[in-house]
Scaffold this motif. Structure first.
Motif, PDB file in Angstrom:
ATOM      1  N   ALA A   1       0.332   3.973   6.826  1.00  0.00           N
ATOM      2  CA  ALA A   1       0.941   4.248   5.751  1.00  0.00           C
ATOM      3  C   ALA A   1       0.604   2.839   4.984  1.00  0.00           C
ATOM      4  O   ALA A   1       0.709   2.356   3.468  1.00  0.00           O
ATOM      5  CB  ALA A   1       2.625   4.189   5.452  1.00  0.00           C
ATOM      6  N   ARG A   2       1.270   1.740   5.540  1.00  0.00           N
ATOM      7  CA  ARG A   2       0.895   0.556   5.390  1.00  0.00           C
ATOM      8  C   ARG A   2      -0.263   0.059   4.903  1.00  0.00           C
ATOM      9  O   ARG A   2      -0.907  -1.900   4.684  1.00  0.00           O
ATOM     10  CB  ARG A   2       0.850   0.136   6.089  1.00  0.00           C
ATOM     11  CG  ARG A   2       2.667  -0.653   6.672  1.00  0.00           C
ATOM     12  CD  ARG A   2       3.898  -1.667   7.892  1.00  0.00           C
ATOM     13  NE  ARG A   2       3.676  -1.217   8.916  1.00  0.00           N
ATOM     14  CZ  ARG A   2       4.485  -0.727   9.440  1.00  0.00           C
ATOM     15  NH1 ARG A   2       5.439   0.164   9.290  1.00  0.00           N
ATOM     16  NH2 ARG A   2       4.170  -0.022  10.732  1.00  0.00           N
ATOM     17  N   LEU A   3      -1.631   0.740   5.295  1.00  0.00           N
ATOM     18  CA  LEU A   3      -2.957   1.047   5.079  1.00  0.00           C
ATOM     19  C   LEU A   3      -3.028   0.874   3.400  1.00  0.00           C
ATOM     20  O   LEU A   3      -4.119   0.057   3.044  1.00  0.00           O
ATOM     21  CB  LEU A   3      -4.086   1.383   5.784  1.00  0.00           C
ATOM     22  CG  LEU A   3      -4.098   2.033   6.659  1.00  0.00           C
ATOM     23  CD1 LEU A   3      -5.224   3.084   7.433  1.00  0.00           C
ATOM     24  CD2 LEU A   3      -4.377   0.154   7.266  1.00  0.00           C
ATOM     25  N   VAL A   4      -2.162   1.112   2.483  1.00  0.00           N
ATOM     26  CA  VAL A   4      -1.846   1.109   1.154  1.00  0.00           C
ATOM     27  C   VAL A   4      -0.864  -0.098   0.724  1.00  0.00           C
ATOM     28  O   VAL A   4       0.447   0.341   1.147  1.00  0.00           O
ATOM     29  CB  VAL A   4      -2.053   1.798   0.871  1.00  0.00           C
ATOM     30  CG1 VAL A   4      -1.396   2.495  -0.947  1.00  0.00           C
ATOM     31  CG2 VAL A   4      -2.678   3.382   1.032  1.00  0.00           C
ATOM     32  N   ASP A   5      -1.195  -1.016   0.192  1.00  0.00           N
ATOM     33  CA  ASP A   5      -0.241  -1.877   0.464  1.00  0.00           C
ATOM     34  C   ASP A   5      -0.415  -2.225  -1.380  1.00  0.00           C
ATOM     35  O   ASP A   5      -1.216  -2.928  -2.239  1.00  0.00           O
ATOM     36  CB  ASP A   5      -0.940  -3.770   0.231  1.00  0.00           C
ATOM     37  CG  ASP A   5       0.415  -5.134   0.374  1.00  0.00           C
ATOM     38  OD1 ASP A   5       0.692  -4.212  -0.535  1.00  0.00           O
ATOM     39  OD2 ASP A   5      -0.156  -5.325   1.418  1.00  0.00           O
ATOM     40  N   ARG A   6       1.373  -2.294  -1.561  1.00  0.00           N
ATOM     41  CA  ARG A   6       1.253  -1.226  -3.427  1.00  0.00           C
ATOM     42  C   ARG A   6       1.594  -2.304  -3.936  1.00  0.00           C
ATOM     43  O   ARG A   6       0.979  -3.021  -5.210  1.00  0.00           O
ATOM     44  CB  ARG A   6       2.791  -0.558  -3.828  1.00  0.00           C
ATOM     45  CG  ARG A   6       2.039   0.955  -2.664  1.00  0.00           C
ATOM     46  CD  ARG A   6       3.922   1.776  -3.154  1.00  0.00           C
ATOM     47  NE  ARG A   6       4.130   1.393  -4.772  1.00  0.00           N
ATOM     48  CZ  ARG A   6       5.139   1.753  -5.143  1.00  0.00           C
ATOM     49  NH1 ARG A   6       6.339   1.513  -4.093  1.00  0.00           N
ATOM     50  NH2 ARG A   6       5.617   1.263  -6.321  1.00  0.00           N
ATOM     51  N   ASP A   7       2.764  -4.253  -2.967  1.00  0.00           N
ATOM     52  CA  ASP A   7       2.951  -5.105  -3.938  1.00  0.00           C
ATOM     53  C   ASP A   7       1.245  -6.151  -4.345  1.00  0.00           C
ATOM     54  O   ASP A   7       1.780  -6.960  -4.847  1.00  0.00           O
ATOM     55  CB  ASP A   7       3.393  -6.001  -3.323  1.00  0.00           C
ATOM     56  CG  ASP A   7       4.556  -5.529  -2.701  1.00  0.00           C
ATOM     57  OD1 ASP A   7       5.573  -4.773  -2.900  1.00  0.00           O
ATOM     58  OD2 ASP A   7       5.833  -5.226  -1.214  1.00  0.00           O
ATOM     59  N   THR A   8       0.810  -5.831  -3.333  1.00  0.00           N
ATOM     60  CA  THR A   8      -1.061  -6.754  -3.289  1.00  0.00           C
ATOM     61  C   THR A   8      -1.980  -5.221  -4.311  1.00  0.00           C
ATOM     62  O   THR A   8      -2.682  -6.245  -4.798  1.00  0.00           O
ATOM     63  CB  THR A   8      -1.656  -7.166  -2.208  1.00  0.00           C
ATOM     64  OG1 THR A   8      -2.236  -5.795  -1.851  1.00  0.00           O
ATOM     65  CG2 THR A   8      -0.512  -8.199  -1.645  1.00  0.00           C
TER      66      THR A   8
ATOM     67  N   VAL B   1      -6.148  -1.446  -0.650  1.00  0.00           N
ATOM     68  CA  VAL B   1      -5.560  -0.668   0.128  1.00  0.00           C
ATOM     69  C   VAL B   1      -7.270  -1.432   1.556  1.00  0.00           C
ATOM     70  O   VAL B   1      -8.007  -1.333   0.750  1.00  0.00           O
ATOM     71  CB  VAL B   1      -6.587   0.735  -0.376  1.00  0.00           C
ATOM     72  CG1 VAL B   1      -7.335   1.764   0.354  1.00  0.00           C
ATOM     73  CG2 VAL B   1      -5.561   0.598  -1.652  1.00  0.00           C
ATOM     74  N   ASP B   2      -7.368  -0.585   2.041  1.00  0.00           N
ATOM     75  CA  ASP B   2      -7.452  -0.818   3.805  1.00  0.00           C
ATOM     76  C   ASP B   2      -8.386  -0.471   4.112  1.00  0.00           C
ATOM     77  O   ASP B   2      -8.452   0.956   4.026  1.00  0.00           O
ATOM     78  CB  ASP B   2      -6.438  -0.741   5.120  1.00  0.00           C
ATOM     79  CG  ASP B   2      -7.370  -1.642   6.382  1.00  0.00           C
ATOM     80  OD1 ASP B   2      -8.409  -1.369   6.326  1.00  0.00           O
ATOM     81  OD2 ASP B   2      -6.584  -2.637   6.642  1.00  0.00           O
TER      82      ASP B   2
END
Length: 465
Positions: free
Chosen positions: A28-35, A38-39
């Motif tokens: 889930a952390r592969l998607v960074d909503r703050d920045t 997407v990994d």
């Protein structure tokens, strides 16, 4: 509504075993909503892909068929839910069931063809085991169950899809018996689905059969493209549009100040509201005249905004993998076949009450634009294949992808359902698509899924125009 059962008729003591959800917070952390990043590993990593099959495709409501494809008892089509082979079949009482296309004896397919009508059941050609339309075991070659007292016929059958339901002609299924209803899963996105499904009395139908093709790309690239990437059309499809519409056309000039993007639970639509932009690219003036007339008639039914979107430069995706283009009338599903391959199945969708001449022109127009040899589909397929292939490089996949176009463009004034953004040339819907992806990866329960960041505030539909 047509709804299936969690137990197949004829085997009351057998409860199917479905996969249970887990939790993949690292994925889930592969998607960074703050920045808004997407990994790249989400497009190439095998472990991520296997998690998607469990977390998304084994839980979400997935498109199965259109009611028009299976009008009578015994009519069926073969499709996929993730990589699971499934038969969708009309029962004798008129209801619809979906069954795993896998014999419980050795796992062979019991249905080899893509579609059929008036079937009485399905037979495995390995050992001759036969099953009714409801999935229950009816017999075996050599009548094993009569010779072996330990053989319990009622306990064996084709595994049913846990829930089956329909929305205005579209049949969906989910393997998750705990999933919310289809209406809850779609939420207020039904407001936008009606642009395609309910712009005229009589509903819709699929015509001309299905077109199947394979593309060497990750399934998320086409899904995110249709969820809101109008930006690519003004560059990628410019030459194709010029070939159809004549020299000098500039798709960028079709951009409209009324354009918007809207998203609900990761389902998304973007529209230029230019009335007939998509329809024009099919190349038939008759269809443009039909669309102008339909748009005027649809105002009373759908309101001004949705009436303008029926034939406009618009695109939409229902999370995770069903997409359509209003106006161009192509309807498609991106079936995953590994992290780097999809099977694309597409149809032409038309209004049932449209004149036959108009239906035939839509069929020809879709073949010319969005088929394996279509002028637009070839453009898209090449881009998705290269994006998938290039993202596999070791050093390359260490660099995040940026989805930051249109940050701060949320429209809090326009009273449309969903999370609405101004304009259509931004990454807003893609950001919400990947946020929904991350929610499915992270959460093992539907309460959190339905109350996450992609849950749009409920708004009265009557006030949405």
């Amino acid at each position: 509504m047509c709804r299936g059962s969690c137990q197949g008729a004829g085997r009351p003591d057998m409860t199917p075993v479905y996969p249970t959800a887990g939790s993949y917070p690292d994925f889930a952390r592969l998607v960074d909503r703050d920045t808004a990043q997407v990994d790249r590993r989400v497009f190439s990593d095998e472990a991520v892909y296997q998690a998607e099959l469990r977390q998304i495709f084994a839980r979400a409501w997935l498109f199965l068929a259109h009611e028009s494809q299976i009008p009578g008892p015994g009519d069926f089509i073969r499709t996929s839910m993730g990589e699971d082979d499934v038969i969708v079949v009309r029962q004798r009482d008129g209801s619809v069931k979906a069954l795993l296309n896998s014999c419980p004896h050795r796992g062979n397919r019991v249905c080899m063809v893509d579609a059929g009508s008036k079937a009485r059941g399905f037979i495995c050609n390995y050992h001759g085991w036969s099953f009714g339309l409801d999935g229950g075991l009816r017999g075996t070659d050599g009548k094993v169950y009569e010779k072996d007292e330990s053989f319990e016929k009622a306990q064996i059958g084709l595994t049913p899809v846990a829930q089956v339901a329909s929305y205005k002609g579209l049949i969906f299924g989910t393997f998750d018996p705990e999933a919310p209803s289809l209406e809850e899963f779609l939420g207020d996105f039904t407001f936008y689905l009606d642009i395609m499904l309910d712009n005229e009395e009589g509903g819709t139908e699929f015509i001309g059969g299905a077109i199947r093709s394979e593309i060497d790309c990750n399934w998320k690239f086409p899904a995110e493209n249709f969820v809101g990437d109008i930006l690519h059309a003004f560059w990628t499809h410019q030459s194709g549009a010029q070939a159809i519409l004549g020299g000098g056309v500039d798709l960028g000039k079709r951009y409209d100040e009324l354009a918007f993007q809207a998203s609900v639970y990761g389902h998304g639509i973007e529209s230029n509201l230019d009335k007939v932009g998509n329809t024009r690219t099919l190349g038939y003036p008759e269809l443009v005249d039909y669309m102008f007339d339909l748009s005027e008639r649809a105002k009373a039914r759908l309101g001004e905004v949705r009436a303008r979107a029926i034939g406009a430069v618009s695109s939409a995706t229902v999370f995770p993998n069903m997409s359509f283009l209003p106006g161009q009338n192509t309807f498609r599903v991106w079936h995953p076949r590994g992290p780097g391959k999809i099977e694309l199945v597409s149809w032409t969708i038309v209004n049932k009450n449209a004149p036959e001449r108009i239906k035939d022109l839509y069929r020809k127009g879709v073949m010319m634009t969005f088929s394996p040899g279509g002028v637009f589909e070839m453009d898209d397929g090449e881009n998705w294949e290269y994006s998938t292939r290039v993202n596999q490089g070791f050093v390359t996949r260490q660099q995040p992808l940026h989805y930051a176009l249109g940050l701060g463009s949320e429209d809090l004034e326009r009273d449309l359902p969903g999370i609405v953004h101004k304009g259509s040339m931004n990454d807003a819907n893609q950001r919400l698509f990947y946020t929904r992806w991350a929610e499915f990866m992270e959460h093992d329960n539907w309460a959190d899924l339905q109350n996450g960041a992609t849950a749009a505030p409920a708004r009265p539909k009557a006030a949405a125009e």
